[in-house]
Scaffold this active site. Structure first.
Site, mmCIF file in Angstrom:
data_model
loop_
_atom_site.group_PDB
_atom_site.id
_atom_site.type_symbol
_atom_site.label_atom_id
_atom_site.label_comp_id
_atom_site.label_asym_id
_atom_site.label_seq_id
_atom_site.Cartn_x
_atom_site.Cartn_y
_atom_site.Cartn_z
ATOM 1 N N GLY A 1 -5.283 5.968 -0.096
ATOM 2 C CA GLY A 1 -6.620 6.091 0.459
ATOM 3 C C GLY A 1 -7.616 5.236 -0.291
ATOM 4 O O GLY A 1 -7.421 4.032 -0.503
ATOM 5 N N TYR B 1 0.839 -1.202 0.000
ATOM 6 C CA TYR B 1 0.000 0.000 0.000
ATOM 7 C C TYR B 1 0.875 1.254 0.000
ATOM 8 O O TYR B 1 1.816 1.374 0.783
ATOM 9 C CB TYR B 1 -0.926 0.025 1.226
ATOM 10 C CG TYR B 1 -1.582 1.388 1.397
ATOM 11 C CD1 TYR B 1 -2.599 1.782 0.531
ATOM 12 C CD2 TYR B 1 -1.145 2.277 2.363
ATOM 13 C CE1 TYR B 1 -3.174 3.028 0.648
ATOM 14 C CE2 TYR B 1 -1.715 3.521 2.491
ATOM 15 C CZ TYR B 1 -2.735 3.906 1.631
ATOM 16 O OH TYR B 1 -3.294 5.135 1.737
#
Length: 517
Positions: A69, A62
């Site tokens: 987000g 990530y």
């Protein structure tokens, strides 16, 4: 904080820092020093190396190989991974409002550096070196103060730090706003190219609100003591009942901070068997209940400081990189709820100081309540007394500052908004709470600056008219009168008091008055 000869230093090595140390850096009273210990360097670099390994082996991390987000499901091609940090700080370059002050900006940088030094952010040691260098050379990003909801951290404000490290946007340089690239050239510095996780590690944390909060608790600590000293002066000027601060009285309501405040005031005052005005056994609440008002702040400072310093010494970005345990942990440590709560509470306690001192000033200037002092504490005598108005306008201005401070106590943390495609659907508003607290502190400092001048003038009038002798004063009050007299003139004839008030606020900022520590 370490004292190396005449230079105090604050060492960044992952060990706990205090709000006081952050304030010393912010005020340029100490120099930031980054640990060069091999073990520390290796621990920091291990996080970056582990992240690189996982990326090479698994290909999905990530914020490294994905969007941010709500865009985390978007995969970034390998050839574009290294451009992702630039895009992150670029699209967050939408801050508005006045820039943070230089002190605030230094505190923000110190808070971010402290968090990254915990070793759980997956950044290189060289990035820590660059942040420390910016602090040492006072090369400070121009950071707009508005645009953060306090989760996912202080993304927009901290994007200005990330951009500056790569040589973009603006720096404060020798009192001017200059392009970062120009300043780096003048200083002989090369921009540092951020690695894939590093922009996220810089931005996705609570450094803006935490830096401001460190400054706020230190300012509030001094103001609690200053309000107690003003109360002592006003009690003397208004011929108050000194037994309102008796230790026996406060032994039966044992809030420690309240007891401490009562003790400070008690030790300032010379007890008499009977108050000078023996018909008045009880003073108005703004004198009699001063320890109860100031004590709320004094008792709050303990937990507020704990909240702030815990946040300061935490890893507060996402994801957390645990190189030793070989984990990448996704969570929400960027959420600034503790800072929001601390600042919302602190600003209410501090604003009550303004309300207290505002009432003390109102008593002191009003001949219906000041027990024989001249109207508005004017020092003019004879016919000149009819045209002089002393502190009349100051009392009006103090009411305005107090009202604005009280208005600013609305808690910011209750105004959470759902943002970023409802990914950030519960946010802290911690940065707004911290900014509000800074504004409330500014207003309260103005009120207390006026309170010091009013209290000092009132005691001087008693001394001038032989209603009081210096021998009747305890050494602490004599010292206060002397210190104040070195910076301010007795108000005999009307004069614009703006300069005096600015000077008094500056005295508060520099902690000029010797108080109780």
């Amino acid at each position: 904080m370490t004292d190396l000869g005449s230079i105090k230093t604050v060492r960044f090595d992952g060990a706990p820092l205090t709000a006081t140390e952050v304030e010393a850096l912010a005020r340029r009273e100490a120099l930031a020093v980054l640990s060069g210990e091999i073990e520390f360097r290796q621990r920091i670099d291990a996080g970056a190396a582990f992240l690189e390994q996982v990326w090479r082996e698994d290909g999905v991390i990530y914020g490294v190989t994905t969007g941010y987000g709500d865009s985390c499901s978007v995969n970034v091609p390998q050839e574009l991974v290294h451009s992702l940090p630039r895009h992150l700080y670029t699209f967050h370059g939408c801050g508005m409002g006045a820039p943070f002050s230089l002190e605030e900006t230094r505190a923000i940088l110190a808070a971010r550096l402290a968090s990254l030094c915990q070793g759980y952010s997956g950044v290189r040691y060289v990035l820590l070196e660059r942040i420390c260098l910016l602090l040492q050379r006072d090369l400070l990003p121009v950071i707009p103060s508005e645009g953060s909801v306090g989760a996912s951290g202080d993304l927009t404000p901290l994007s200005y730090l990330a951009a500056v490290i790569e040589g973009h946007r603006e720096l404060w340089y020798k009192g001017e706003r200059r392009a970062a690239a120009e300043v780096f050239e003048l200083e002989g510095l090369e921009p540092l190219v951020l690695q894939p996780k590093e922009a996220l590690a810089l931005m996705n944390g609570t450094a803006a609100m935490t830096g401001l909060a460190c400054l706020a608790v230190c300012r509030a600590r001094y103001l609690a003591q200053l309000a107690a000293r003003i109360t002592s002066l006003c009690s003397v000027a208004l011929e108050g009942n000194h037994f309102h601060f008796d230790p026996v009285l406060f032994s039966v309501k044992p809030h420690p901070g309240q007891q401490a405040v009562a003790g400070w005031i008690h030790d300032d005052l010379k007890e008499e068997e009977v108050p000078r005005n023996s018909s008045r056994l009880q003073d108005r609440y703004s004198l009699r209940c001063a320890p109860h008002v100031i004590g709320v702040l004094q008792d709050s400072l303990g937990y507020v400081t704990d909240f702030v310093e815990n946040e300061l010494n935490s890893a507060n970005d996402n994801p957390i990189i645990d190189a030793e345990g070989a984990h990448i942990l996704h969570g929400g440590h960027f959420y600034g709820g503790h800072i929001a709560h601390a600042m919302d509470g602190l600003k209410s306690a501090v604003a009550n100081l303004a309300d207290l001192v505002d009432r003390q000033i109102a008593q002191a200037v009003d001949p219906k309540f000041n027990h024989g002092l001249p109207a508005n504490l004017s020092g003019a005598t004879g016919a000149a007394a009819s045209v002089n108005h002393g502190f009349k306008a100051v009392q009006i201005a103090v009411s305005a500052w107090t009202a604005e401070a009280l208005k600013g106590t609305m808690p910011a943390s209750v105004f959470s908004r759902s943002t970023e495609c409802h990914n950030q659907d519960k946010v802290s508003m911690g940065t707004i709470a911290a900014r509000d607290c800074q504004r409330v502190l500014e207003l309260v400092e103005q009120v207390l600056a006026a309170g010091m001048l009013v209290g000092w003038q009132g005691v001087q009038l008693r001394l001038r008219d032989s209603e009081l002798a210096e021998r009747d004063l305890r050494p602490s009050l004599r010292k206060c009168l002397e210190q104040t007299g070195m910076r301010f003139e007795f108000l005999q004839e009307d004069r614009p008091l703006e300069a005096d008030l600015h000077r008094a606020v500056a005295c508060i900022h520099e902690r000029y008055w010797t108080l109780y520590d």
